[in-house]
Enzyme design. Structure first.
Site, PDB file in Angstrom:
ATOM      1  N   HIS A  10      24.070 -16.683  48.331  1.00 23.16           N
ATOM      2  CA  HIS A  10      23.786 -15.899  49.536  1.00 23.16           C
ATOM      3  C   HIS A  10      22.356 -15.390  49.428  1.00 23.16           C
ATOM      4  O   HIS A  10      22.086 -14.193  49.488  1.00 23.16           O
ATOM      5  CB  HIS A  10      24.784 -14.749  49.683  1.00 23.16           C
ATOM      6  CG  HIS A  10      25.295 -14.588  51.076  1.00 23.16           C
ATOM      7  ND1 HIS A  10      25.390 -13.379  51.720  1.00 23.16           N
ATOM      8  CD2 HIS A  10      25.729 -15.498  51.977  1.00 23.16           C
ATOM      9  CE1 HIS A  10      25.879 -13.550  52.938  1.00 23.16           C
ATOM     10  NE2 HIS A  10      26.081 -14.829  53.115  1.00 23.16           N
TER      11      HIS A  10
ATOM     12  N   HIS B 172      22.939 -25.825  54.933  1.00 26.24           N
ATOM     13  CA  HIS B 172      23.937 -24.936  54.340  1.00 26.24           C
ATOM     14  C   HIS B 172      25.349 -25.454  54.559  1.00 26.24           C
ATOM     15  O   HIS B 172      26.200 -25.335  53.680  1.00 26.24           O
ATOM     16  CB  HIS B 172      23.791 -23.537  54.937  1.00 26.24           C
ATOM     17  CG  HIS B 172      24.581 -22.495  54.224  1.00 26.24           C
ATOM     18  ND1 HIS B 172      24.194 -21.953  53.016  1.00 26.24           N
ATOM     19  CD2 HIS B 172      25.753 -21.879  54.541  1.00 26.24           C
ATOM     20  CE1 HIS B 172      25.091 -21.059  52.631  1.00 26.24           C
ATOM     21  NE2 HIS B 172      26.037 -20.987  53.528  1.00 26.24           N
TER      22      HIS B 172
END
Length: 713
Positions: A102, A56
């Site tokens: 997300h 990420h």
């Protein structure tokens, strides 16, 4: 300060192979860490590496691919590497924009996962000095016949809407799609667009030895710890236990932080600012230091917390929302605190910029983290895994749907497609969003692209997000081209000029979904073109050719339950000529409406053009004759092929010849196929072997009620 070896904090666990693996670090990566440090890491250091070396934060698998993208151009003010990209507009204006996912948080806690995704993307934009003026989103879910998917869908949409509405930023557009691969693992992509004067741009680069680091905004809690590494994991049946690691958002504090941040930037009292987003304080401080080629030293005991007994490890890795890290000169601290106080926020000095290049964290006099700062960022491993197509996908691409006799009636097939959740109106979604706040909206959700006005200027900005994951799954190259081409068509239909890989669920990989966010410049915002017909008697024209390209189509999925075949091919020259034609026609004021042909093909495009917007009382009838268009195609191919490079436009009858001449001049095939009828009349489409006819009210009923019916409304 003198170099002091870090020591474990009281209560920290011993570093064991199991603990290393729990931090999602491989044995080779842990060996790389010990070599870099020349010793074993402390528990806090292990957490720092786990966060910053996660997929990420580091893009360690995708970086080699992402580096192949073109990122420069005459209008590019800021490319990759900052909180958001920035593109130049006329008259000293610029637009900042970013899109980010997300996904995993939304899978375990859909409301907060989606809400904090919106909050994070807002902060990435306003830390550039831009005021957010538009939000968009791209959402993917499993089929709505399953209760769990309906729960995720409802929670995500409400989270997105509540956060944006409370902060006061309009949601101008987006897309929602459904498919079996997203069962249990929704994709939630949020995009934010902000406006700024180019001279006011600020970057997240720490510099100036002795300058002070201040934590601004909310206090730090235990929510979101390991959020970045969680976002890089596979989702499994055990992922529900990660619910406490999902951040909790407060949009009202976000609004205060937005105004305080813009005031701090305008004041000149700060030299840098960055959101404490993924990996929290760790990423913001380490990345700002690395960009500036300096070190930082943070006393974690000074960080304001909202829970007692928080450890250095927790403070470093917390992803509590609505927090900023600011760098200011020592003689400006009082001014920074005064501005924050005007917005009821704290601004607390927690550290300083150093000249030794080290990333250092202390607890009072005790050193708990000491890592060479640039190597922490630059020495993250980068992987080049083998690229190999799944043989099953290759076979699927060569197949067609199972034989069916008789073939579906095209009239009934149209209704089936309009009722399909992937095509049906998304009014149920966007009616939960405020699309008009800030009073700059020219075209809101429900069309090809949103359009907003730049205050006190003649020009405007068009915005969209797009991706057809079926195409990408079956042919990633053509599917990737298609995502860009469709976004470009959507932007051009308004009249504007164009200016994470890791998602696994217990059921397997989601379909690859490379969402493209795109913006365009409207030199005359008062000439923005909507996507729906506007006047009885107007001429209807089709731009572009329809080919036998039913592979990966919505028709095959909705009618046959089959996702396969070769996706339609994108001819980039054709795509460019269509974009140029749509923009030129809009700039000359020739068009009343323009709508691209995408999912569901020409039949769906004509129906959507006729049905009008979600809040119109009724649509218009159409009288369309396709007997001279698409010669040689069967009825279902003509109506439902998803060939690229096409659009349906309308204009006043006296301008139809000029529109056709412009299309010919720019090399775009164009056919005058019919006219707009009365309000509330029928949509009639004549084919060589069939007549399709439905009252427009019937089409509207199917189209606008498909999602509410499935959601129980």
């Amino acid at each position: 300060m003198n170099r002091v070896a870090p020591t474990p904090f009281p209560g920290d666990p011993a570093i064991t192979p199991q603990l290393v693996h729990e931090h999602n670090l491989s044995d080779a990566e842990y060996q790389r860490i010990t070599t870099l440090l020349g010793r074993a890491p402390t528990f806090a250091e292990l957490g720092v590496f786990s966060a910053l070396w996660s997929e990420h934060c580091s893009y360690k698998h995708s970086r080699p691919v992402l580096k192949t993208f073109p990122t420069t151009g005459p209008q590019v003010v800021q490319g990759p590497g900052e909180n958001a990209g920035v593109v130049r507009l006329p008259d000293g204006w610029a637009v900042a924009f970013k899109i980010e996912s997300h996904n995993h948080p939304s899978a375990v806690e859909p409301y907060q996962g989606a809400a904090t995704g919106v909050g994070g993307i807002l902060r990435d934009v306003f830390t550039m000095g831009a005021r957010p003026v538009a939000l968009l989103n791209s959402l993917r879910f499993g089929g709505l016949d399953q209760a769990r998917n309906r729960y995720l869908f409802a929670g995500v949409v409400k989270g997105v809407g509540d956060y944006g509405n409370c902060v006061g930023v309009p949601t101008l557009g987006g897309e929602v799609d459904f498919g079996p691969s997203y069962v249990g693992n929704p994709l939630v992509n949020a995009m934010c667009v902000g406006l700024l004067k180019e001279e006011d741009l600020i970057k997240a680069v720490a510099h100036g030895v002795g300058n002070v680091l201040l934590a601004v905004g909310s206090r730090t809690g235990r929510d979101g710890i390991h959020g970045a590494s969680f976002a890089s994991e596979e989702l499994t049946q055990e992922s529900e236990r990660r619910r406490p690691q999902v951040q909790v958002g407060d949009p009202f504090t976000e609004k205060l932080l937005l105004e305080a941040s813009l005031a701090l930037i305008a004041s000149g009292d700060i030299v840098a600012i960055q959101d404490m987003g993924a990996a929290g304080l760790t990423s913001s401080s380490a990345e700002m230091a690395a960009r500036g080629g300096v070190g930082v030293e943070i006393d974690l005991s000074l960080v304001p917390t909202r829970e007692r007994g928080m450890t250095p490890y927790e403070i470093l890795l917390s992803e509590s929302q609505e927090r900023m890290l600011v760098v200011a000169k020592p003689d400006r601290i009082a001014e920074v605190q005064a501005i924050a106080a005007q917005w009821e926020l704290e601004a607390t000095p927690i550290g300083r910029v150093t000249d030794d290049g080290m990333y250092r964290a202390t607890w009072g006099d005790q050193v708990v983290v000491e890592i060479p700062g640039r190597r922490l960022i630059d020495d993250c491993p980068v992987y080049h895994p083998e690229a190999r197509e799944d043989a099953a996908i290759a076979r699927l691409r060569s197949e067609g749907p199972p034989p069916r006799s008789p073939l579906p009636d095209v009239s009934e097939a149209l209704l089936t497609l309009l009722d399909h959740p992937s095509i049906a109106s998304k009014r149920w979604v966007y009616e939960q969003y405020d699309s008009t706040v800030q009073a700059g909206t020219v075209i809101g959700p429900g069309g090809d692209a949103g359009v907003l006005r730049v205050r006190d200027a003649d020009f405007g900005v068009a915005v969209t997000v797009d991706c057809n994951s079926r195409y990408v799954r079956l042919d990633p190259y053509e599917g990737g081209k298609a995502a860009v081409a469709e976004a470009a068509r959507n932007i051009a239909c308004t009249g504007a000029r164009l200016v994470s890989f890791y998602n696994e669920s217990p059921a397997g990989a989601v379909d690859p979904t490379p969402v493209v966010g795109m913006i365009g410049l409207l030199s005359r915002v008062d000439r923005a073109v909507p996507s729906h017909v506007r006047a009885k008697g107007d001429a209807v024209l089709v731009f572009g050719e329809t080919r036998t390209e039913l592979g990966a189509s919505q028709l095959w999925e909705a009618v046959y339950g089959f996702v396969g075949g070769a996706p339609p091919q994108v001819d980039l020259g054709v795509a460019r000529r269509l974009v140029d034609c749509l923009v030129a026609a809009a700039e000359r004021g020739l068009l009343r409406s323009a709508h691209d042909c995408s999912q569901g093909g020409l039949g769906i495009a004509l129906a959507e053009v006729a049905m009008g917007g979600a809040y119109d009382e009724t649509g218009f009838g159409l009288d369309i004759d396709l007997t001279a268009y698409g010669l040689g195609l069967a009825a279902e191919e003509l109506l439902f092929s998803e060939s690229h490079g096409r659009a349906v436009v309308t204009c006043s009858p006296e301008r139809a010849v000029a529109v056709g001449a412009l299309a010919q001049e720019l090399g775009v095939p164009a056919w005058w196929v019919g006219s707009v009828g009365e309000r509330g009349a029928a949509v009639r489409v004549r084919l060589r072997e069939a007549l399709l006819e439905h009252p427009v009210d019937q089409l509207r009923g199917v189209y606008f009620q498909a999602l509410p019916r499935r959601m129980g409304d």
